[in-house]
Design a protein around this motif. Structure first.
Motif, short mmCIF file in Angstrom:
data_model
loop_
_atom_site.label_atom_id
_atom_site.label_comp_id
_atom_site.label_asym_id
_atom_site.label_seq_id
_atom_site.Cartn_x
_atom_site.Cartn_y
_atom_site.Cartn_z
N VAL B 125 4.00 2.66 -5.21
CA VAL B 125 4.63 3.97 -5.19
C VAL B 125 5.70 4.08 -6.27
CG1 VAL B 125 6.38 3.33 -3.48
CG2 VAL B 125 5.63 5.71 -3.67
N VAL B 126 6.28 2.93 -6.64
CA VAL B 126 7.27 2.93 -7.72
C VAL B 126 6.58 3.22 -9.05
CG1 VAL B 126 9.00 1.54 -8.92
CG2 VAL B 126 8.72 1.32 -6.45
N ALA B 235 -7.84 -1.91 -8.57
CA ALA B 235 -7.85 -0.58 -9.19
C ALA B 235 -8.68 0.40 -8.38
CB ALA B 235 -8.37 -0.69 -10.62
N LEU B 236 -9.82 -0.07 -7.84
CA LEU B 236 -10.67 0.83 -7.05
C LEU B 236 -9.94 1.35 -5.83
CD1 LEU B 236 -14.13 -1.02 -6.96
CD2 LEU B 236 -13.66 1.20 -7.98
N GLY B 237 -9.15 0.50 -5.19
CA GLY B 237 -8.54 0.87 -3.93
C GLY B 237 -7.14 1.41 -4.05
N GLU B 238 -6.59 1.44 -5.27
CA GLU B 238 -5.20 1.86 -5.43
C GLU B 238 -5.03 3.31 -4.99
OE1 GLU B 238 -2.42 0.37 -5.81
OE2 GLU B 238 -1.59 2.38 -5.60
N THR B 239 -3.98 3.57 -4.20
CA THR B 239 -3.85 4.87 -3.56
C THR B 239 -2.65 5.67 -4.04
OG1 THR B 239 -4.83 3.87 -1.61
CG2 THR B 239 -3.78 6.00 -1.33
N MET B 240 -1.45 5.14 -3.76
CA MET B 240 -0.26 5.98 -3.93
C MET B 240 -0.02 6.37 -5.37
SD MET B 240 0.83 6.99 -1.26
CE MET B 240 2.17 7.96 -1.92
N MET B 244 -0.12 10.26 -7.16
CA MET B 244 1.01 10.96 -7.77
C MET B 244 0.77 11.37 -9.21
SD MET B 244 3.78 8.38 -6.09
CE MET B 244 5.36 9.13 -6.43
N ILE B 245 -0.23 10.79 -9.86
CA ILE B 245 -0.37 11.05 -11.29
C ILE B 245 -1.75 11.55 -11.71
CG2 ILE B 245 1.34 9.34 -11.98
CD1 ILE B 245 -0.91 7.41 -12.48
N SER B 246 -2.69 11.62 -10.77
CA SER B 246 -4.06 11.91 -11.19
C SER B 246 -4.33 13.40 -11.29
CB SER B 246 -5.05 11.27 -10.23
OG SER B 246 -4.92 11.89 -8.97
N MET B 264 -11.18 8.26 -4.51
CA MET B 264 -11.52 8.25 -3.09
C MET B 264 -10.31 7.84 -2.25
SD MET B 264 -15.39 6.85 -2.95
CE MET B 264 -15.63 5.98 -4.45
N ALA B 265 -9.64 6.78 -2.66
CA ALA B 265 -8.52 6.29 -1.85
C ALA B 265 -7.41 7.32 -1.75
CB ALA B 265 -7.99 4.99 -2.46
N SER B 266 -7.04 7.92 -2.89
CA SER B 266 -5.93 8.87 -2.84
C SER B 266 -6.37 10.17 -2.14
CB SER B 266 -5.40 9.16 -4.24
OG SER B 266 -6.41 9.65 -5.07
#
Lengths: 275, 320
Positions: B125-126, B235-240, B244-246, B264-266
């Motif tokens: 999240v940071v 990278a596939l599962g990264e969510t937060m 915030m940036i996509s 998908m995750a986000s």
């Protein structure tokens, strides 16, 4: 150990004339060598000569500087940050610590066998061919194959691996791997072989094999061997040098050293009073 | 009970947990799988339908009128952002590992390595907040317009450069998050495992570059592939951070590398609230289906990479 009892695998026969050359001409001359790891001095005023086609054994307790000294002879210590040498190390009359010394050329001339066998993760043939490749020593495939074969024969490994030269080197046994490392070092035709406890990680039978090999190689190469094993030094070396706390206590013919050492420290070490 | 049995029980708990999660996802999303059919993966629509009217019956299930669930844009966003991240991270990670192992004095190495590894310890999240506040304004106002103008001869680099939220930004931030994984493992291999081979090569008269290129990097190949797999999984599962940036694009396939996307995750996080408003429950179950697809993709990527290592090993053994 009698060289005539060598197994038939070792038919890397040097020219007959070469066999008759008496050990004598000094090929390595060390005078007043001090060596430092950063501020810590580990070798003090080493004076030593190594003669052509002899086996010189370096013995002494752990930490006495014998391995450091060995690595001075092909400047492998250069890779250690902060390490530096002072004094004179002459090989064939050239001071190898002079500025602008061609270290790569030096290491081609002075091969090294390490304590732990360290084959590359390539095939057996590629391991031997590596030094040829980087030094541009084989013009074509047939020449390369010939040198791979002669090196493996000289290391007494050819008959064991000739049918599986393309198999990974790491599939060999420990003793075979160490002999492969010797073949790899021989492929670039050095003049001097430095062996840093080459058999310390091997079982007794394999150790015997390596010792026989060293005796056979003596007919062509000058060998400096570091060993913890006093019997090994007694069995294979012509002369022995006893190191203690970074100094050479004495250097003498192995026979005299082990029967009638001139210094008290040597006698104490050899008779097992310390070390 | 013997220690051996205790270990066996503990080990099977781990395996069972994985199985339990996949089974739960499959069972829970089964009504959505039935209703959405194969079109779920092909359609480009995520529409909860009219939540203010009465449910209608479709394939024997109550759904809201107009509801349609298709996640092609999510699959594209996930795979493309991961691809960009991994393609960028491998050269950067390998370069950093070589630098740390070969060029930095041993005393400084541990310090620099410490900072590289701290990068992996920063909560995602940071990264997201930093990306939001610092990276996006810079990229959106300066770099992307410049790239769209000067690099437009490269496919997908031309076109509207957007505001900074999007595919390339997600890829860049993901790259930063996974580089430490690659660097740390590869550096360890170069410094410790391969030290004896470095000595052997130098003693044969090889230069440091020849040693690196002909001995160390080939020796580290498996380590590199392994760490890249781990990095891909992250990278596939990264969510937060990605959330915030996509740009959180909905029902929209990226047109160029600046386009907004969703992964998908986000998407699961961002849509859960709305999906809970669906009285038929099919929206939440469709989100579970998204999660299932993400699991399957991760497993497939992992499996493919493992097969690659396996066949690569056999292939190089034969070719050697």
């Amino acid at each position: 150990m009698n060289p005539t009892s060598l197994p038939p695998a070792l038919h890397f026969t040097p020219p007959a004339a070469a066999n008759r050359v008496e050990p004598g001409r000094p090929v390595i001359g060390v005078r007043g060598l001090d060596f430092f790891y950063g501020p810590a001095q580990v070798l003090f005023g080493i004076e030593l000569q190594v003669r052509e086609r002899e086996i010189l054994a370096l013995i002494g307790p752990s930490g006495c500087g014998k391995s450091t000294f060995l690595r001075c002879l092909n400047r492998m210590n250069d890779t250690i940050p902060g390490a530096h040498a002072r004094g004179l190390v002459e090989i064939d009359g050239h001071n190898i610590y002079a500025p602008h010394t061609n270290v790569i050329g030096l290491r081609r001339k002075v091969g090294m066998i390490f304590q732990r066998s360290n084959p590359f993760p390539f095939s057996i043939a590629e391991n031997v061919a590596y030094g040829l490749k980087i030094n541009g020593l084989a013009k074509n495939r047939s020449e390369r194959m010939a040198r791979i074969e002669s090196s493996l024969r000289a290391a007494g490994l050819w008959d064991e691996v000739k049918d599986r030269l393309n198999k990974p080197a790491l599939s060999l046994s420990g003793g075979q791997q160490q002999r492969l490392c010797i073949a790899r070092a021989l492929a670039i035709e050095p003049e001097i072989l430095l062996m840093d406890e080459p058999a310390s990680a091997l079982d007794p039978i394999t150790t015997t094999r390596i010792e026989e090999l060293a005796l056979e190689l003596k007919t062509r190469y000058t060998i400096v061997i570091v060993t913890h094993n006093l019997q090994q030094a007694a069995r294979i070396s012509d002369r022995t040098s006893f190191f203690l706390m970074g100094r050479v206590v004495e250097t003498d013919s192995t026979q005299r050293m082990f029967t009638n050492p001139s210094r008290k420290e040597t006698e104490d070490y050899i008779t097992g009073r310390f070390g | 009970m013997k220690f051996r049995h205790l270990i066996a029980v503990l080990a099977s708990v781990v395996a069972l947990a994985l199985l339990a999660i996949v089974v739960f996802l499959a069972v829970y999303s089964w009504p959505a799988i039935r209703m959405n059919g194969a079109g779920f993966l092909r359609r480009n629509t995520w529409n909860l339908g009219n939540l203010y009217s009465d449910p209608i019956l479709r394939h024997g299930r109550e759904v809201m009128p107009g509801a349609s669930y298709g996640i092609l844009f999510l699959i594209a966003g996930t795979l493309l952002s991961t691809l960009i991240a991994v393609i960028l991270a491998i050269p950067v990670g390998v370069g950093a590992a070589i630098f740390l192992a070969e060029a930095v004095p041993a005393g400084m190495r541990s310090w620099i390595s410490f900072f590289v590894e701290m990068l992996a310890a920063i909560p995602s999240v940071v990264f997201g907040l930093w990306g939001y506040v610092v990276v996006i304004p810079f990229l959106g106002h300066h770099l992307y317009p410049w790239m769209a103008h000067h690099l437009k001869f490269i496919p997908f680099f031309a076109g509207h450069s957007g505001s900074g939220y999007g595919l390339l930004t997600a890829g860049l931030v993901l790259c930063l998050m996974i580089v430490p994984l690659i660097t740390a493992t590869l550096r360890d291999a170069l410094v410790t495992q391969l030290a004896t081979q470095r000595d052997a090569s130098l003693a044969l008269g090889a230069s440091r570059f020849e040693t690196l290129w002909s001995v160390l990097l080939p020796g580290a190949r498996r380590v590199l592939i392994g760490s890249s797999i781990l990095a891909t999984g992250r990278a596939l599962g990264e969510t937060m951070a990605v959330l915030m940036i996509s740009g959180n694009a909905l029902n929209y396939l990226p047109r160029n590398i600046y386009s907004p996307i969703s992964t998908m995750a986000s998407f699961i996080v961002s849509q859960l609230d709305s999906a809970l408003q669906d009285p038929t429950g099919i929206a939440v179950r469709s989100l579970a289906e998204v999660a299932l697809v993400l699991c399957v993709i991760s497993v497939v990527v992992n499996g493919a990479a493992r097969l690659l290592i396996y066949y690569h090993g056999r292939w190089s053994a034969r070719m050697a």
